[in-house]
Every structure is written in structure tokens, then in C-alpha cells.
Design an enzyme around this catalytic site. Structure first.
Site, mmCIF file in Angstrom:
data_model
loop_
_atom_site.group_PDB
_atom_site.id
_atom_site.type_symbol
_atom_site.label_atom_id
_atom_site.label_comp_id
_atom_site.label_asym_id
_atom_site.label_seq_id
_atom_site.Cartn_x
_atom_site.Cartn_y
_atom_site.Cartn_z
ATOM 1 N N ILE A 1 -19.346 -92.293 -18.953
ATOM 2 C CA ILE A 1 -20.404 -91.004 -18.370
ATOM 3 C C ILE A 1 -21.838 -91.357 -19.582
ATOM 4 O O ILE A 1 -21.507 -91.108 -20.510
ATOM 5 C CB ILE A 1 -19.394 -90.262 -18.362
ATOM 6 C CG1 ILE A 1 -18.751 -90.311 -17.885
ATOM 7 C CG2 ILE A 1 -20.854 -88.811 -18.238
ATOM 8 C CD1 ILE A 1 -17.759 -89.103 -17.716
ATOM 9 N N ASN B 1 -25.751 -90.079 -15.377
ATOM 10 C CA ASN B 1 -25.738 -88.402 -15.179
ATOM 11 C C ASN B 1 -26.408 -88.132 -15.716
ATOM 12 O O ASN B 1 -27.892 -87.784 -15.470
ATOM 13 C CB ASN B 1 -24.512 -88.308 -15.334
ATOM 14 C CG ASN B 1 -24.229 -86.442 -15.593
ATOM 15 O OD1 ASN B 1 -24.320 -86.130 -14.502
ATOM 16 N ND2 ASN B 1 -24.808 -86.256 -17.254
ATOM 17 N N TYR C 1 -40.235 -85.648 -12.177
ATOM 18 C CA TYR C 1 -38.212 -86.122 -11.034
ATOM 19 C C TYR C 1 -38.697 -86.679 -10.001
ATOM 20 O O TYR C 1 -37.762 -87.392 -9.545
ATOM 21 C CB TYR C 1 -37.857 -84.380 -11.694
ATOM 22 C CG TYR C 1 -36.387 -84.283 -11.695
ATOM 23 C CD1 TYR C 1 -35.284 -84.706 -12.381
ATOM 24 C CD2 TYR C 1 -36.615 -83.571 -10.177
ATOM 25 C CE1 TYR C 1 -34.178 -84.627 -11.795
ATOM 26 C CE2 TYR C 1 -34.960 -83.010 -9.715
ATOM 27 C CZ TYR C 1 -34.115 -84.212 -10.645
ATOM 28 O OH TYR C 1 -32.175 -83.768 -10.843
ATOM 29 N N LYS D 1 -36.186 -90.236 -9.255
ATOM 30 C CA LYS D 1 -34.992 -90.040 -8.446
ATOM 31 C C LYS D 1 -34.864 -90.987 -7.525
ATOM 32 O O LYS D 1 -33.942 -91.063 -6.436
ATOM 33 C CB LYS D 1 -34.741 -88.676 -7.929
ATOM 34 C CG LYS D 1 -33.645 -88.009 -9.537
ATOM 35 C CD LYS D 1 -32.715 -88.189 -9.936
ATOM 36 C CE LYS D 1 -32.199 -87.075 -11.012
ATOM 37 N NZ LYS D 1 -30.608 -87.614 -11.021
ATOM 38 N N THR E 1 -26.217 -75.320 -14.574
ATOM 39 C CA THR E 1 -26.766 -75.895 -15.940
ATOM 40 C C THR E 1 -28.133 -75.112 -16.099
ATOM 41 O O THR E 1 -28.551 -74.752 -16.542
ATOM 42 C CB THR E 1 -26.601 -77.357 -15.181
ATOM 43 O OG1 THR E 1 -27.807 -77.858 -14.616
ATOM 44 C CG2 THR E 1 -25.472 -77.835 -14.647
HETATM 45 N N1 LIG Z 1 -28.732 -79.045 -12.206
HETATM 46 C C1 LIG Z 1 -28.923 -79.212 -11.239
HETATM 47 O O1 LIG Z 1 -29.192 -78.179 -10.401
HETATM 48 C C2 LIG Z 1 -29.698 -80.217 -10.645
HETATM 49 C C3 LIG Z 1 -29.455 -80.819 -8.975
HETATM 50 C C4 LIG Z 1 -29.425 -82.434 -8.434
HETATM 51 C C5 LIG Z 1 -29.125 -82.551 -9.375
HETATM 52 N N2 LIG Z 1 -29.327 -82.860 -10.617
HETATM 53 C C6 LIG Z 1 -28.732 -83.894 -11.218
HETATM 54 O O2 LIG Z 1 -27.678 -84.041 -12.291
HETATM 55 C C7 LIG Z 1 -27.601 -84.564 -13.242
HETATM 56 C C8 LIG Z 1 -27.008 -83.683 -14.503
HETATM 57 O O3 LIG Z 1 -27.757 -82.347 -14.820
HETATM 58 P P1 LIG Z 1 -27.545 -80.770 -15.387
HETATM 59 O O4 LIG Z 1 -27.978 -80.124 -14.557
HETATM 60 O O5 LIG Z 1 -26.235 -81.598 -15.643
HETATM 61 O O6 LIG Z 1 -28.070 -81.466 -16.871
HETATM 62 P P2 LIG Z 1 -28.228 -80.800 -18.107
HETATM 63 O O7 LIG Z 1 -27.185 -79.388 -18.183
HETATM 64 O O8 LIG Z 1 -29.202 -80.242 -18.463
HETATM 65 O O9 LIG Z 1 -27.560 -81.874 -18.694
HETATM 66 C C9 LIG Z 1 -28.219 -83.376 -18.801
HETATM 67 C C10 LIG Z 1 -27.349 -84.038 -20.081
HETATM 68 O O10 LIG Z 1 -28.297 -85.336 -20.103
HETATM 69 C C11 LIG Z 1 -28.229 -85.678 -21.338
HETATM 70 N N3 LIG Z 1 -30.004 -86.312 -21.602
HETATM 71 C C12 LIG Z 1 -30.864 -85.372 -21.382
HETATM 72 N N4 LIG Z 1 -31.719 -85.865 -22.305
HETATM 73 C C13 LIG Z 1 -30.676 -87.635 -22.847
HETATM 74 C C14 LIG Z 1 -31.461 -88.925 -23.549
HETATM 75 N N5 LIG Z 1 -32.596 -88.622 -24.168
HETATM 76 N N6 LIG Z 1 -30.737 -89.680 -23.637
HETATM 77 C C15 LIG Z 1 -29.271 -89.369 -23.247
HETATM 78 N N7 LIG Z 1 -28.542 -88.053 -22.817
HETATM 79 C C16 LIG Z 1 -30.157 -87.421 -22.607
HETATM 80 C C17 LIG Z 1 -28.213 -84.462 -22.144
HETATM 81 O O11 LIG Z 1 -27.035 -84.573 -23.454
HETATM 82 P P3 LIG Z 1 -27.802 -84.705 -24.434
HETATM 83 O O12 LIG Z 1 -28.896 -83.224 -24.835
HETATM 84 O O13 LIG Z 1 -26.843 -84.595 -25.676
HETATM 85 O O14 LIG Z 1 -28.824 -85.236 -24.733
HETATM 86 C C18 LIG Z 1 -27.474 -83.354 -21.236
HETATM 87 O O15 LIG Z 1 -25.918 -83.667 -21.271
HETATM 88 C C19 LIG Z 1 -29.211 -85.275 -13.428
HETATM 89 O O16 LIG Z 1 -29.032 -86.810 -12.981
HETATM 90 C C20 LIG Z 1 -29.741 -84.014 -12.746
HETATM 91 O O17 LIG Z 1 -30.852 -83.866 -12.426
HETATM 92 C C21 LIG Z 1 -28.709 -81.609 -10.692
#
Ligand SMILES: NC(=O)c1ccc[n+]([C@@H]2O[C@H](COP(=O)([O-])OP(=O)(O)OC[C@H]3O[C@@H](n4cnc5c(N)ncnc54)[C@H](OP(=O)(O)O)[C@@H]3O)[C@@H](O)[C@H]2O)c1
Length: 249
Positions: A6, A85, A152, A156, A189
Site C-alpha cells: 500500500i 493509494n 488533480y 486522475k 481525511t
Molecule cells: N479524501 C477524499 O475525499 C478523496 C476523494 C477521492 C479520492 N481520494 C484519493 O484517495 C487517496 C488517499 O487520499 P487521502 O484523502 O487518504 O489523502 P491524505 O490523507 O492526504 O493521505 C495521503 C497519503 O499519501 C502519501 N503521500 C503523499 N505524497 C507522497 C509522496 N510524495 N511520497 C509518498 N507518499 C506520499 C501520504 O504519506 P506521507 O505524507 O507520509 O508521505 C499519505 O499517507 C488519494 O489517491 C486521493 O486522491 C481522496
């Protein structure tokens, strides 16, 4: 045996999937820049093997050897689930104000990293006769334009098309990997916090996202992770398909 890999497992949806996997699989390999402080304790409690790899997915040149390192750690007979992810919402700016540095980070983390990882995974496991599933976490933004989200939405959308093409190709191979997109819907999140703190001039729908939070419309990442894990468990996946959480409720 089951192994989950993951990316972005330190927070949000990735961390929730990882917590679920620690209950149901034999080995979890987690990749992000920072480690989740609770994950090792949870692994110890459930007796699941945990491997954490600290990596900035911006550094795309390191990704082929990352896949090699990961696959070397996977047990010879284990089914493999690879969840791309990690993602970033920024830059939240209208076109004309995006800037090359922000654009490059978005393109690398949201698009280049998952496709390089998928390409290497397919290459390095092409002769492995076992269940292999690769999930690219998608978004409604892959299908619909949002003001201020050009980077973004584009990444995607590109990732979704990549998944469709790779799925089509894999269906014709002897030992296919199943590749799917999974759209998780809006979740509570850190990414949503970033969206809400955007400047209204950069993001016209900002108030709507404040309303999502105030009215409790954002789903918990744990709920969404459960739905994804149920999907991976129960269904004969259609290669290349875009699975939307809305159809799994
Ligand atoms: N939240 C929503 O409403 C939503 C809706 C639709 C889709 N999504 C998608 O769901 C997925 C997860 O989103 P989330 O909301 O859980 O985001 P989040 O809370 O911002 O977490 C993002 C994760 O990605 C990692 N990450 C970011 N930049 C990175 C980098 N340069 N290298 C390695 N890891 C990196 C972060 O880990 P570190 O900071 O520790 O590196 C963190 O674990 C994403 O693909 C997002 O586009 C989210």
C-alpha cells in the site's frame, strides 16, 4: 497467503486499508514518506508481518528498484494486492497560476508513480502464476471537471485510462494481473482539510466542501477501506474497470 502493498499508508485511506489488512493478511508492505506511529503495534498484536519502506514517490527514478525490493520480500506462494493509494490534491489553482514545480509534484505522485509501479509490477511478475491485483485509487475528479483542480483531475483521468488499457492488455496474457480503478468518494481525511483551506478565488466550490464536513457527508476512511477490502475479497474483478464506491453501498 496474502500480501498487501500500500502506498500512502501513513494517513487517511491508505492507513485505514493498512489497518484492515493487518487483520486479514499475512504480510503488509507500506510505502510513504512518514510511518504511521501505531502500525507496528497493530502488526505485533495481530501477528502480521509488517515492512515499512520510507520513500518520496516524487523520486520516480527510484521506483523500479522499489518494486524489486518489494517483490523480493514477498513470499513465493502469496497472492499479491498492490494498492496505489498515495495522492496529492495540490496545486489548487486555476490554469494560468499552476506553476511548473507544483505541476511536476502532482504529475509525479498522482500519475507517474502509480504507472511506473504498475509497469514494473506487471513486468517483474509476468511469469508468476498466482492471484495478482493492482488497485489504482481514483476519484470522481477522474470523470468530472472541478474549478481549480486541473492538475488533480488530469492526473486522475490519465491514471484511469492507463488502468483501462493495462486491464485490456493483461486479459490476453497467461498469468494476468487484474488492474482496477477504485473511486472512494469524499472522505474525512487530511486531503479534505487541504481542500477546505483553499482560497475561494482558487477553488469556486470551496463552500460546498465545507458543507460536506459540517453536514457529516464525508465518509470515514475506515468505512471506505472496508468496502474496498470486501470488493477485493468477494468479486471476480473485471480487468480495467472503474469501481465506484457509490455502487458498493
Ligand atoms: N479524501 C477524499 O475525499 C478523496 C476523494 C477521492 C479520492 N481520494 C484519493 O484517495 C487517496 C488517499 O487520499 P487521502 O484523502 O487518504 O489523502 P491524505 O490523507 O492526504 O493521505 C495521503 C497519503 O499519501 C502519501 N503521500 C503523499 N505524497 C507522497 C509522496 N510524495 N511520497 C509518498 N507518499 C506520499 C501520504 O504519506 P506521507 O505524507 O507520509 O508521505 C499519505 O499517507 C488519494 O489517491 C486521493 O486522491 C481522496
Amino acid at each position: 497467503m496474502k500480501t498487501f502493498i500500500i502506498t500512502g499508508a501513513s494517513k487517511g485511506l491508505g492507513a485505514a486499508i493498512a489497518k484492515g489488512c493487518l487483520q486479514t493478511s499475512d504480510h503488509c508492505i507500506l510505502v510513504s514518506r512518514t510511518a504511521h506511529p501505531e502500525m507496528q503495534r497493530m502488526a505485533d498484536r495481530s501477528g502480521t508481518k509488517l515492512t515499512f519502506i520510507s520513500l518520496d514517490l516524487n523520486e520516480t527514478e527510484k521506483l523500479p528498484s522499489l518494486v524489486n525490493e518489494i517483490l523480493t520480500a514477498v513470499d513465493d506462494t502469496s497472492d499479491i494486492y498492490f494498492i496505489n493509494n498515495a495522492g496529492v490534491i495540490e496545486p489548487i489553482k486555476p490554469v494560468g497560476n499552476l506553476g511548473i514545480v507544483n505541476l511536476e509534484t502532482s504529475m509525479r505522485v498522482n500519475f507517474m508513480a502509480p504507472i511506473v509501479l504498475a509497469d514494473e509490477f506487471v513486468k517483474q511478475t509476468k511469469d508468476w502464476n498466482r492471484k495478482k491485483v493492482l488497485v489504482n485509487i481514483s476519484s470522481g475528479a477522474a470523470k468530472n471537471p472541478y474549478h481549480g483542480w486541473a492538475a488533480y483531475c488530469s492526473t486522475k483521468a490519465g491514471l484511469e485510462m492507463f488502468t483501462r488499457v493495462a486491464g485490456l492488455e493483461q486479459d490476453k496474457t497467461s498469468f494476468p494481473t487484474s488492474l482496477i480503478s477504485f473511486s472512494p468518494g469524499v472522505m474525512d481525511t487530511e486531503m479534505q482539510g487541504t481542500i477546505r483551506s483553499a482560497d475561494e478565488r482558487d477553488f469556486a466550490d470551496r463552500d460546498k466542501f465545507h458543507e460536506y464536513k459540517e453536514k457529516g457527508i464525508l465518509r470515514s476512511p475506515e468505512f471506505v477501506a472496508d468496502k474496498l477490502l470486501q470488493l477485493l475479497e468477494a468479486e471476480d474483478l473485471e480487468n480495467g474497470k472503474f469501481y465506484d464506491i457509490k455502487n458498493l453501498l
